[in-house]
Design a protein around this motif. Sequence first.
Motif, PDB file in Angstrom:
ATOM      1  N   VAL A 168       0.746  -1.429   0.075  1.00 23.27           N
ATOM      2  CA  VAL A 168       0.073   0.288  -0.199  1.00 23.27           C
ATOM      3  C   VAL A 168       1.053   1.194   0.263  1.00 23.27           C
ATOM      4  O   VAL A 168       0.741   1.665  -0.882  1.00 23.27           O
ATOM      5  N   ALA A 169       2.155   1.220   0.693  1.00 21.14           N
ATOM      6  CA  ALA A 169       2.777   2.505   1.331  1.00 21.14           C
ATOM      7  C   ALA A 169       4.296   3.115  -0.468  1.00 21.14           C
ATOM      8  O   ALA A 169       3.522   3.686  -1.121  1.00 21.14           O
ATOM      9  N   ALA A 170       3.578   1.582  -1.479  1.00 24.60           N
ATOM     10  CA  ALA A 170       4.366   2.103  -2.325  1.00 24.60           C
ATOM     11  C   ALA A 170       3.149   2.735  -3.433  1.00 24.60           C
ATOM     12  O   ALA A 170       4.212   3.282  -4.273  1.00 24.60           O
ATOM     13  N   PHE A 171       1.869   1.908  -3.984  1.00 21.40           N
ATOM     14  CA  PHE A 171       1.053   2.058  -4.181  1.00 21.40           C
ATOM     15  C   PHE A 171       1.154   4.097  -4.011  1.00 21.40           C
ATOM     16  O   PHE A 171       0.756   4.918  -4.614  1.00 21.40           O
ATOM     17  N   ALA A 172       0.800   4.039  -2.796  1.00 20.36           N
ATOM     18  CA  ALA A 172       1.220   6.408  -1.712  1.00 20.36           C
ATOM     19  C   ALA A 172       1.701   6.414  -3.054  1.00 20.36           C
ATOM     20  O   ALA A 172       1.778   7.873  -2.932  1.00 20.36           O
ATOM     21  N   GLU A 173       3.411   6.126  -2.783  1.00 21.36           N
ATOM     22  CA  GLU A 173       4.415   6.955  -3.269  1.00 21.36           C
ATOM     23  C   GLU A 173       4.359   6.816  -4.619  1.00 21.36           C
ATOM     24  O   GLU A 173       4.610   8.032  -5.339  1.00 21.36           O
ATOM     25  N   LEU A 174       4.096   5.820  -5.778  1.00 24.54           N
ATOM     26  CA  LEU A 174       3.965   5.898  -7.119  1.00 24.54           C
ATOM     27  C   LEU A 174       2.820   6.773  -6.850  1.00 24.54           C
ATOM     28  O   LEU A 174       3.403   8.065  -8.006  1.00 24.54           O
ATOM     29  N   PHE A 175       1.867   6.914  -5.966  1.00 22.81           N
ATOM     30  CA  PHE A 175       0.361   8.554  -6.431  1.00 22.81           C
ATOM     31  C   PHE A 175       1.140   9.727  -6.534  1.00 22.81           C
ATOM     32  O   PHE A 175       0.706  10.833  -6.571  1.00 22.81           O
ATOM     33  N   SER A 176       2.213   9.386  -5.733  1.00 18.93           N
ATOM     34  CA  SER A 176       2.439  10.469  -4.275  1.00 18.93           C
ATOM     35  C   SER A 176       1.891  11.421  -3.602  1.00 18.93           C
ATOM     36  O   SER A 176       1.495  12.975  -3.159  1.00 18.93           O
ATOM     37  N   ALA A 177       0.731  10.129  -2.760  1.00 20.31           N
ATOM     38  CA  ALA A 177      -0.411  10.899  -1.930  1.00 20.31           C
ATOM     39  C   ALA A 177      -0.341  10.353  -0.733  1.00 20.31           C
ATOM     40  O   ALA A 177       1.291   9.436  -0.628  1.00 20.31           O
ATOM     41  N   LYS A 178      -0.362  11.311   0.168  1.00 24.01           N
ATOM     42  CA  LYS A 178      -0.414  10.832   1.621  1.00 24.01           C
ATOM     43  C   LYS A 178      -1.059   9.920   2.465  1.00 24.01           C
ATOM     44  O   LYS A 178      -2.124   9.833   1.626  1.00 24.01           O
ATOM     45  N   LEU A 179       0.061   9.082   3.301  1.00 21.88           N
ATOM     46  CA  LEU A 179      -1.232   7.537   3.564  1.00 21.88           C
ATOM     47  C   LEU A 179      -1.319   8.158   4.723  1.00 21.88           C
ATOM     48  O   LEU A 179      -0.787   8.081   5.609  1.00 21.88           O
ATOM     49  N   GLU A 180      -2.677   7.753   5.626  1.00 19.79           N
ATOM     50  CA  GLU A 180      -3.244   7.157   6.269  1.00 19.79           C
ATOM     51  C   GLU A 180      -4.305   5.971   6.844  1.00 19.79           C
ATOM     52  O   GLU A 180      -4.191   5.447   5.581  1.00 19.79           O
ATOM     53  N   VAL A 181      -2.959   5.927   7.495  1.00 20.40           N
ATOM     54  CA  VAL A 181      -3.104   3.791   8.355  1.00 20.40           C
ATOM     55  C   VAL A 181      -4.506   3.604   9.515  1.00 20.40           C
ATOM     56  O   VAL A 181      -3.911   4.214  10.479  1.00 20.40           O
ATOM     57  N   PHE A 182      -5.498   3.356   9.351  1.00 21.14           N
ATOM     58  CA  PHE A 182      -6.278   3.188  10.317  1.00 21.14           C
ATOM     59  C   PHE A 182      -6.613   2.584  10.548  1.00 21.14           C
ATOM     60  O   PHE A 182      -7.207   1.097  10.234  1.00 21.14           O
ATOM     61  N   TYR A 183      -7.411   2.461  12.394  1.00 19.40           N
ATOM     62  CA  TYR A 183      -8.257   1.323  12.394  1.00 19.40           C
ATOM     63  C   TYR A 183     -10.056   1.344  12.840  1.00 19.40           C
ATOM     64  O   TYR A 183      -9.914   2.226  13.839  1.00 19.40           O
ATOM     65  N   VAL A 184     -10.112   0.448  12.755  1.00 19.26           N
ATOM     66  CA  VAL A 184     -11.929   1.196  12.843  1.00 19.26           C
ATOM     67  C   VAL A 184     -11.936   0.274  14.312  1.00 19.26           C
ATOM     68  O   VAL A 184     -12.273  -1.122  14.041  1.00 19.26           O
ATOM     69  N   ASN A 185     -12.489   0.673  15.273  1.00 20.55           N
ATOM     70  CA  ASN A 185     -12.444   0.476  16.392  1.00 20.55           C
ATOM     71  C   ASN A 185     -14.085   0.450  16.739  1.00 20.55           C
ATOM     72  O   ASN A 185     -15.025   0.994  16.887  1.00 20.55           O
ATOM     73  N   ILE A 186     -14.872  -1.587  16.923  1.00 19.97           N
ATOM     74  CA  ILE A 186     -16.173  -1.542  16.937  1.00 19.97           C
ATOM     75  C   ILE A 186     -16.764  -1.269  18.466  1.00 19.97           C
ATOM     76  O   ILE A 186     -16.248  -2.092  19.456  1.00 19.97           O
ATOM     77  N   LEU A 187     -17.957  -0.278  18.297  1.00 16.86           N
ATOM     78  CA  LEU A 187     -18.707   0.264  19.826  1.00 16.86           C
ATOM     79  C   LEU A 187     -18.899  -1.178  20.435  1.00 16.86           C
ATOM     80  O   LEU A 187     -19.684  -1.583  19.517  1.00 16.86           O
ATOM     81  N   GLY A 188     -18.706  -1.669  21.584  1.00 18.58           N
ATOM     82  CA  GLY A 188     -20.159  -2.761  22.136  1.00 18.58           C
ATOM     83  C   GLY A 188     -19.263  -3.651  22.058  1.00 18.58           C
ATOM     84  O   GLY A 188     -18.009  -3.348  23.062  1.00 18.58           O
ATOM     85  N   ALA A 189     -19.470  -4.762  22.449  1.00 18.17           N
ATOM     86  CA  ALA A 189     -18.765  -5.926  23.043  1.00 18.17           C
ATOM     87  C   ALA A 189     -17.511  -6.391  22.568  1.00 18.17           C
ATOM     88  O   ALA A 189     -16.499  -6.746  23.236  1.00 18.17           O
ATOM     89  N   ASN A 190     -16.977  -5.695  21.335  1.00 16.62           N
ATOM     90  CA  ASN A 190     -15.619  -6.054  20.605  1.00 16.62           C
ATOM     91  C   ASN A 190     -15.022  -5.017  20.960  1.00 16.62           C
ATOM     92  O   ASN A 190     -13.704  -5.076  19.925  1.00 16.62           O
ATOM     93  N   TYR A 191     -15.186  -3.657  21.345  1.00 19.47           N
ATOM     94  CA  TYR A 191     -15.082  -2.736  21.649  1.00 19.47           C
ATOM     95  C   TYR A 191     -13.639  -2.741  22.333  1.00 19.47           C
ATOM     96  O   TYR A 191     -13.001  -3.776  23.122  1.00 19.47           O
ATOM     97  N   MET A 192     -12.064  -2.507  21.632  1.00 21.58           N
ATOM     98  CA  MET A 192     -10.981  -2.243  22.652  1.00 21.58           C
ATOM     99  C   MET A 192     -10.555  -1.822  23.320  1.00 21.58           C
ATOM    100  O   MET A 192     -10.511  -0.314  22.992  1.00 21.58           O
ATOM    101  N   GLY A 193      -9.889  -1.491  24.616  1.00 19.29           N
ATOM    102  CA  GLY A 193      -9.436  -0.480  25.168  1.00 19.29           C
ATOM    103  C   GLY A 193      -8.003   0.020  24.730  1.00 19.29           C
ATOM    104  O   GLY A 193      -7.712  -0.518  23.520  1.00 19.29           O
ATOM    105  N   TYR A 194      -7.849   1.472  25.232  1.00 14.85           N
ATOM    106  CA  TYR A 194      -6.450   2.229  25.158  1.00 14.85           C
ATOM    107  C   TYR A 194      -5.300   1.123  25.199  1.00 14.85           C
ATOM    108  O   TYR A 194      -4.964   1.334  24.194  1.00 14.85           O
TER     109      TYR A 194
END
Length: 273
Positions: A168-194
């Motif tokens: 993914v980082a290589a493609f971001a470099e190919l497009f000269s794009a800024k890359l944001e990596v993110f994780y969706v923390n699901i609210l509810g029973a599967n929510y992960m603490g800090y």
Amino acid sequence: MKKILVPIDFSEHSEYALQVASQIAREHHAGIVVLHMLGVSESVMAKSEEEEIQEANYYMKLAKKKIKNFLEKEYLRNIPIEGIIQNYKIFSEVNQVAQENDCGLVVMGSHGTSGLSRFFVGSNTEKVIRTSEVPVLVIKRPHESFKVQKMAFACDLELEYASVYHKVAAFAELFSAKLEVFYVNILGANYMGYSDIEKRIKDFNGAIGEEVPIRIYNYHSVERGIFNFCFEQGVDLLAITTHGRKGIAHFLAGSTAENVSNHAKLPVLTIKL
């Protein structure tokens, strides 16, 4: 990137893909391989050998004529283009063509309109994605100017995703794009603490061998969380990981397959784990 593979069925959506592929090819001095899967029916193959040859030749000539007309586009001028017509019946053959022709990217159109799961599942696009060892860029609308200034990589922080991050980082470099990596923390029973998330981020950064800022986005479902994050951050291209024959549904397991109208047409780059 030497070549880009574009499967076409002569629809407006495959033309959207061809238009984007032409812009990427021109920017990076690459060629385009256009693939049409003829799909001669079983009824033809069941005829006598002479009838079979005559009818197959008829469909081949018709397809060649349609490809010639389809490729008469001003935006393709001076771009090296190869045309391939095959009587393929299974979509894993797209990966074979990509490998044989040294294509570093598949660009494919999709007509899906109802969020990520409906975007892929049950479509020809999804069938290609599940079997492609080559990254697949899915396009859903025309782009007169395909510019990628910001990419986002939706990651679940599993260590096996480390190799995908580098692609993914290589493609971001190919497009000269800024890359944001993110994780969706699901609210509810599967929510992960800090503390749990901090540990997973530390382990993930250890696996990829560098300190990458990873943003945590709290939401009640993976799918809507992904699209909402992209909308809020002004993302031009979303990158996600697929799991081969398990398909995109594995990535979205447990999520609510709801339409996010603001990003129903966001380009998506899929990379197989």
